[in-house]
Design an enzyme around this catalytic site. Structure first.
Site, mmCIF file in Angstrom:
data_model
loop_
_atom_site.group_PDB
_atom_site.id
_atom_site.type_symbol
_atom_site.label_atom_id
_atom_site.label_comp_id
_atom_site.label_asym_id
_atom_site.label_seq_id
_atom_site.Cartn_x
_atom_site.Cartn_y
_atom_site.Cartn_z
ATOM 1 N N ASP A 1 -1.658 -69.729 -75.542
ATOM 2 C CA ASP A 1 -2.237 -71.042 -75.818
ATOM 3 C C ASP A 1 -3.739 -70.941 -76.037
ATOM 4 O OD1 ASP A 1 -2.146 -73.736 -76.225
ATOM 5 O OD2 ASP A 1 -1.945 -74.294 -74.113
ATOM 6 N N HIS B 1 -5.397 -68.597 -84.901
ATOM 7 C CA HIS B 1 -4.043 -68.047 -84.892
ATOM 8 C C HIS B 1 -4.039 -66.591 -85.362
ATOM 9 C CE1 HIS B 1 -2.443 -71.883 -83.825
ATOM 10 N NE2 HIS B 1 -2.726 -72.461 -84.969
ATOM 11 N N LEU C 1 7.811 -50.072 -74.085
ATOM 12 C CA LEU C 1 7.757 -51.490 -73.756
ATOM 13 C C LEU C 1 8.785 -52.270 -74.564
ATOM 14 C CD1 LEU C 1 6.061 -53.758 -72.243
ATOM 15 C CD2 LEU C 1 4.885 -54.043 -74.432
#
Length: 235
Positions: A12, A29, A123
């Site tokens: 966010d 973004h 990962l």
């Protein structure tokens, strides 16, 4: 320091971060997308096994049309480059959410990325695109009901474990820790089932500025918590 096995993150503050710098929201973004690899690398170095990131929610379609188009192009570009990144970092990447609402080109990119990274054992990165937890549960229940009607499942056999098999996160352990950046303190329809016993960490730091040092602070805060099991403190 105990490292959480699975960290979920709500990314966010990209737009507000950009505005604070006198830049358009789309710049935020773009920088936020670049930060995904930074945080994934840091998580892997710390020993985290799974990271799930909230990239685009079912509610994000309500944003201004131009911003939605820019976000979709950014996500498509990120996934295209992610094949190379996943290979370099030995990272397995999966997308959760209702991908049927995305363009055919986008859906094909997802298939190619998941196939290309399937054998990587570093990962595990889950990217939530067109994801909403209520939508996920409704889709899961519909598939489960179909299996019951077709005789593949018996109604009396349905348990929490069985239901989890119908969620987008099937086979992935529930998050130990949820991190939300940029000061908001709500779940925003994110992993509502999976976060039932997770610890929450909220920070005012916007996502583009959330780097390894901030991730360590979140994990340190996680270590300060009394983990509860079955509603009782583990003492």
């Amino acid at each position: 320091m105990k490292i959480p096995q699975h960290i979920a993150i709500i990314l966010d503050g990209n737009g507000r971060w950009a505005k604070s710098k006198g830049m358009p929201r789309n710049y935020g973004h773009t920088m936020g997308a670049k930060n995904v690899e930074v945080v994934c690398q840091a998580a892997h170095e710390l020993g985290v096994k799974y990271v799930t990131m909230y990239a685009f929610s079912t509610e994000n379609w309500n944003r201004p049309e131009g911003e939605v188009e820019a976000l979709m192009k950014l996500l498509e570009s990120y996934l295209k480059n992610c094949i190379r990144t996943a290979d370099k970092n030995n990272m397995r990447v999966r997308v959760i959410g209702d991908t049927s609402k995305l363009s055919e080109k986008f859906q094909q990119q997802i298939i190619e990325l998941e196939k290309a990274s399937a054998k990587n054992d570093g990962l595990n990165l889950q990217i939530a695109i067109n994801y909403g937890s209520r939508d996920e549960m409704i889709r899961g229940m519909r598939r489960m009901c179909e299996d019951v009607q077709e005789g593949k499942r018996k109604q009396e056999e349905i348990t929490e474990q069985v239901f989890e098999e119908y969620l987008d996160t099937a086979g992935i352990p529930d998050p130990d820790l949820l991190i939300r950046t940029s000061g908001e303190q709500r779940l925003s329809n994110y992993l509502l089932w999976q976060l039932a016993y997770s610890e929450f960490y909220f920070t005012d730091v916007p996502w583009p500025d959330f780097h390894k040092e901030e991730l360590i602070r979140a994990i340190e805060a996680y270590n300060m918590r009394d983990r509860r099991f079955g509603g009782l403190t583990n003492v």
